[in-house]
Design a protein around this motif. Sequence first.
Motif, PDB file in Angstrom:
ATOM      1  N   ALA A   1      15.806 -51.576 -44.348  1.00 56.13           N
ATOM      2  CA  ALA A   1      16.300 -51.467 -45.731  1.00 56.13           C
ATOM      3  C   ALA A   1      16.340 -52.839 -46.390  1.00 56.13           C
ATOM      4  O   ALA A   1      17.297 -53.578 -46.230  1.00 56.13           O
ATOM      5  N   GLY A   2      15.310 -53.189 -47.125  1.00 54.75           N
ATOM      6  CA  GLY A   2      15.306 -54.469 -47.846  1.00 54.75           C
ATOM      7  C   GLY A   2      15.820 -54.282 -49.262  1.00 54.75           C
ATOM      8  O   GLY A   2      16.302 -53.208 -49.621  1.00 54.75           O
ATOM      9  N   PRO A   3      15.660 -55.297 -50.088  1.00 58.20           N
ATOM     10  CA  PRO A   3      15.244 -56.647 -49.735  1.00 58.20           C
ATOM     11  C   PRO A   3      16.468 -57.543 -49.522  1.00 58.20           C
ATOM     12  O   PRO A   3      17.600 -57.129 -49.777  1.00 58.20           O
ATOM     13  N   TYR A   4      16.211 -58.778 -49.073  1.00 60.55           N
ATOM     14  CA  TYR A   4      17.276 -59.758 -48.891  1.00 60.55           C
ATOM     15  C   TYR A   4      17.101 -60.815 -49.967  1.00 60.55           C
ATOM     16  O   TYR A   4      16.217 -61.658 -49.896  1.00 60.55           O
ATOM     17  N   THR A   5      17.931 -60.726 -51.001  1.00 60.17           N
ATOM     18  CA  THR A   5      17.740 -61.573 -52.163  1.00 60.17           C
ATOM     19  C   THR A   5      18.921 -62.506 -52.371  1.00 60.17           C
ATOM     20  O   THR A   5      20.034 -62.267 -51.901  1.00 60.17           O
ATOM     21  N   MET A   6      18.673 -63.562 -53.125  1.00 61.62           N
ATOM     22  CA  MET A   6      19.715 -64.544 -53.425  1.00 61.62           C
ATOM     23  C   MET A   6      20.760 -63.984 -54.381  1.00 61.62           C
ATOM     24  O   MET A   6      21.784 -64.620 -54.618  1.00 61.62           O
ATOM     25  N   ARG A   7      20.519 -62.786 -54.907  1.00 57.36           N
ATOM     26  CA  ARG A   7      21.409 -62.227 -55.913  1.00 57.36           C
ATOM     27  C   ARG A   7      22.684 -61.634 -55.325  1.00 57.36           C
ATOM     28  O   ARG A   7      23.558 -61.194 -56.056  1.00 57.36           O
ATOM     29  N   GLY A   8      22.783 -61.567 -54.016  1.00 52.87           N
ATOM     30  CA  GLY A   8      23.959 -60.961 -53.407  1.00 52.87           C
ATOM     31  C   GLY A   8      23.797 -59.458 -53.322  1.00 52.87           C
ATOM     32  O   GLY A   8      22.697 -58.937 -53.186  1.00 52.87           O
ATOM     33  N   GLY A   9      24.910 -58.727 -53.407  1.00 50.78           N
ATOM     34  CA  GLY A   9      24.861 -57.297 -53.190  1.00 50.78           C
ATOM     35  C   GLY A   9      24.144 -56.535 -54.290  1.00 50.78           C
ATOM     36  O   GLY A   9      24.246 -56.865 -55.464  1.00 50.78           O
ATOM     37  N   HIS A  10      23.411 -55.486 -53.889  1.00 51.06           N
ATOM     38  CA  HIS A  10      22.767 -54.602 -54.851  1.00 51.06           C
ATOM     39  C   HIS A  10      22.869 -53.161 -54.353  1.00 51.06           C
ATOM     40  O   HIS A  10      23.174 -52.916 -53.186  1.00 51.06           O
ATOM     41  N   GLN A  11      22.642 -52.236 -55.224  1.00 51.74           N
ATOM     42  CA  GLN A  11      22.532 -50.837 -54.835  1.00 51.74           C
ATOM     43  C   GLN A  11      21.174 -50.619 -54.183  1.00 51.74           C
ATOM     44  O   GLN A  11      20.150 -51.062 -54.707  1.00 51.74           O
ATOM     45  N   PRO A  12      21.110 -49.961 -53.018  1.00 47.87           N
ATOM     46  CA  PRO A  12      19.808 -49.728 -52.405  1.00 47.87           C
ATOM     47  C   PRO A  12      18.974 -48.783 -53.256  1.00 47.87           C
ATOM     48  O   PRO A  12      19.506 -47.875 -53.906  1.00 47.87           O
TER      49      PRO A  12
ATOM     50  N   ASP B   1      21.026 -46.909 -27.501  1.00 48.85           N
ATOM     51  CA  ASP B   1      21.772 -46.979 -28.752  1.00 48.85           C
ATOM     52  C   ASP B   1      20.875 -47.521 -29.854  1.00 48.85           C
ATOM     53  O   ASP B   1      20.019 -48.388 -29.618  1.00 48.85           O
ATOM     54  N   LEU B   2      21.074 -47.009 -31.049  1.00 49.95           N
ATOM     55  CA  LEU B   2      20.371 -47.503 -32.227  1.00 49.95           C
ATOM     56  C   LEU B   2      21.293 -48.478 -32.958  1.00 49.95           C
ATOM     57  O   LEU B   2      22.444 -48.143 -33.272  1.00 49.95           O
ATOM     58  N   LEU B   3      20.795 -49.667 -33.212  1.00 50.52           N
ATOM     59  CA  LEU B   3      21.567 -50.693 -33.905  1.00 50.52           C
ATOM     60  C   LEU B   3      20.935 -50.890 -35.271  1.00 50.52           C
ATOM     61  O   LEU B   3      19.835 -51.439 -35.382  1.00 50.52           O
ATOM     62  N   PHE B   4      21.626 -50.440 -36.314  1.00 50.76           N
ATOM     63  CA  PHE B   4      21.044 -50.509 -37.657  1.00 50.76           C
ATOM     64  C   PHE B   4      21.421 -51.837 -38.293  1.00 50.76           C
ATOM     65  O   PHE B   4      22.591 -52.115 -38.567  1.00 50.76           O
ATOM     66  N   GLY B   5      20.424 -52.655 -38.517  1.00 53.88           N
ATOM     67  CA  GLY B   5      20.650 -53.988 -39.051  1.00 53.88           C
ATOM     68  C   GLY B   5      20.491 -54.052 -40.555  1.00 53.88           C
ATOM     69  O   GLY B   5      19.595 -53.429 -41.131  1.00 53.88           O
ATOM     70  N   THR B   6      21.363 -54.780 -41.193  1.00 47.05           N
ATOM     71  CA  THR B   6      21.175 -55.217 -42.578  1.00 47.05           C
ATOM     72  C   THR B   6      21.597 -56.684 -42.594  1.00 47.05           C
ATOM     73  O   THR B   6      22.018 -57.227 -41.579  1.00 47.05           O
ATOM     74  N   HIS B   7      21.468 -57.326 -43.714  1.00 50.43           N
ATOM     75  CA  HIS B   7      21.795 -58.754 -43.798  1.00 50.43           C
ATOM     76  C   HIS B   7      22.626 -59.047 -45.038  1.00 50.43           C
ATOM     77  O   HIS B   7      22.324 -59.949 -45.808  1.00 50.43           O
ATOM     78  N   GLY B   8      23.675 -58.251 -45.223  1.00 50.21           N
ATOM     79  CA  GLY B   8      24.615 -58.500 -46.306  1.00 50.21           C
ATOM     80  C   GLY B   8      24.055 -58.254 -47.681  1.00 50.21           C
ATOM     81  O   GLY B   8      24.520 -58.853 -48.651  1.00 50.21           O
ATOM     82  N   GLN B   9      23.081 -57.339 -47.808  1.00 48.64           N
ATOM     83  CA  GLN B   9      22.385 -57.244 -49.091  1.00 48.64           C
ATOM     84  C   GLN B   9      22.931 -56.190 -50.047  1.00 48.64           C
ATOM     85  O   GLN B   9      22.426 -56.072 -51.161  1.00 48.64           O
ATOM     86  N   PHE B  10      23.945 -55.430 -49.661  1.00 49.32           N
ATOM     87  CA  PHE B  10      24.372 -54.327 -50.520  1.00 49.32           C
ATOM     88  C   PHE B  10      25.747 -54.562 -51.144  1.00 49.32           C
ATOM     89  O   PHE B  10      26.580 -55.289 -50.606  1.00 49.32           O
ATOM     90  N   THR B  11      25.960 -53.918 -52.265  1.00 44.44           N
ATOM     91  CA  THR B  11      27.306 -53.823 -52.803  1.00 44.44           C
ATOM     92  C   THR B  11      28.121 -52.925 -51.879  1.00 44.44           C
ATOM     93  O   THR B  11      27.571 -52.220 -51.017  1.00 44.44           O
ATOM     94  N   THR B  12      29.424 -52.918 -52.059  1.00 43.88           N
ATOM     95  CA  THR B  12      30.261 -52.066 -51.227  1.00 43.88           C
ATOM     96  C   THR B  12      29.864 -50.603 -51.366  1.00 43.88           C
ATOM     97  O   THR B  12      29.667 -49.897 -50.369  1.00 43.88           O
ATOM     98  N   ASP B  13      29.729 -50.132 -52.582  1.00 47.29           N
ATOM     99  CA  ASP B  13      29.351 -48.736 -52.795  1.00 47.29           C
ATOM    100  C   ASP B  13      27.940 -48.451 -52.291  1.00 47.29           C
ATOM    101  O   ASP B  13      27.662 -47.378 -51.742  1.00 47.29           O
ATOM    102  N   GLY B  14      27.041 -49.413 -52.465  1.00 47.74           N
ATOM    103  CA  GLY B  14      25.683 -49.223 -51.980  1.00 47.74           C
ATOM    104  C   GLY B  14      25.635 -49.123 -50.470  1.00 47.74           C
ATOM    105  O   GLY B  14      24.883 -48.307 -49.902  1.00 47.74           O
ATOM    106  N   ALA B  15      26.427 -49.946 -49.794  1.00 49.33           N
ATOM    107  CA  ALA B  15      26.486 -49.879 -48.333  1.00 49.33           C
ATOM    108  C   ALA B  15      27.043 -48.542 -47.871  1.00 49.33           C
ATOM    109  O   ALA B  15      26.580 -47.965 -46.878  1.00 49.33           O
ATOM    110  N   ILE B  16      28.034 -48.030 -48.582  1.00 50.92           N
ATOM    111  CA  ILE B  16      28.621 -46.736 -48.223  1.00 50.92           C
ATOM    112  C   ILE B  16      27.593 -45.624 -48.391  1.00 50.92           C
ATOM    113  O   ILE B  16      27.450 -44.738 -47.533  1.00 50.92           O
ATOM    114  N   ARG B  17      26.840 -45.641 -49.487  1.00 57.49           N
ATOM    115  CA  ARG B  17      25.794 -44.624 -49.697  1.00 57.49           C
ATOM    116  C   ARG B  17      24.796 -44.640 -48.549  1.00 57.49           C
ATOM    117  O   ARG B  17      24.442 -43.593 -48.004  1.00 57.49           O
TER     118      ARG B  17
END
Length: 410
Positions: A169-180, A204-220
Amino acid sequence: MRLADLDVIVTAPPAPGWGGRYWSLVKVTTDTGITGWGECYASAVGPSAMDAVIRDVFARHMEGEHPENVERMFRRAYSAGFTQRPDPTVMGAFSGLEIACWDILGKDRGRPVWALIGGRMNERVRAYTYLYPRPGHDMTAFWTSPEMAAESAVALVEEGYTAVKFDPAGPYTMRGGHQPAMSDISQSVAFCRAIREAVGDRADLLFGTHGQFTTDGAIRLGQALEAYAPLWFEEPIPPDNLLEFQEVARAVRIPVATGERLTTKAEFAALLRTGGARILQPALGRAGGIWEAKKIAAIAEVFNAQMAPHLYAGPVEWAANIHLAVSIPNLLVAETIDTPFHRDLIRGAIAVEDGFVPAPEAPGLGIEVDEALARAHPYTGGQLHLEMQEAPCNYRDGNVFLGGAPPELP
């Protein structure tokens, strides 16, 4: 015995750069002739600037000290400049130097580092790895192909791994959190489905992200993945707002893991107090070194939390991770990058065997660094160890994140 001399070697692994574009290795020598190796995982400034920071931290806080005095040296670096707060660049420099101190102490006493920090709790360390392209896979298409990811997962499980990580689930941008983008959510679900169907309950499946979502976006996104029971949802939101992690943890039925971009017990303790994560992933070359990571593990134990040391660096930090992992009771799993270059740089001293890393028995970190090989692969580029893209999330055409450290950013 006193810390007397320092050398910094910036080594670039061969393309495609598994572990980042370069690794900042430190070689510390005592006035008695004992050499210790460490690795600094801090990438907010270029390697030449980081070289200067490392040398300043050594000269200002460590040179002339006995390598036993890690607590005193830590407090000097932590408090430097009248700050007395976490600083990822300074602590990254100190972390690598501190690791070298433990290597020296172990060699001086003829004992592995784990024996000096509490002894052997674990005979071997459970390992996990990212899904990387296998022979015959297209290096570009791999990162958006659930089918290839599933093939890679099966191959790794057959090698003995019981946990595999992926981050579609990309992208990893300098803008901080975004909605996926909805397409990113769909692709993430497709990856989880394909890998789960391929490996069943063998890993086990380890789902990686790199801090790219807003709180609500991460929850979705997290709620869409729950059916596949990942072991963790990694760093779903930016690490600069620890309070928001608790909102994700409360809303998503997947354990939240984080920590590769945090430093010192101060930040990890704040995260634990809020209930924002119960799986901690310190990078020992940034978090403050081996002794600070041992403290983080002790605090985590009180909160019934587990440790999963992070690795996206070279094999010296890997060695430090393994010694910590051997010594703690609340170990979950440790990341590994098992490439030929990683192995060759430490002359095969540490290796994954059937999905686990045996406790090292040699003195110090238990590795022999091939210094000639390290110097033969200098980093000559102008980019950082890893970089975030400037372009925002592409909601029309989808997002592609290439693994490793590609030479050009999209």
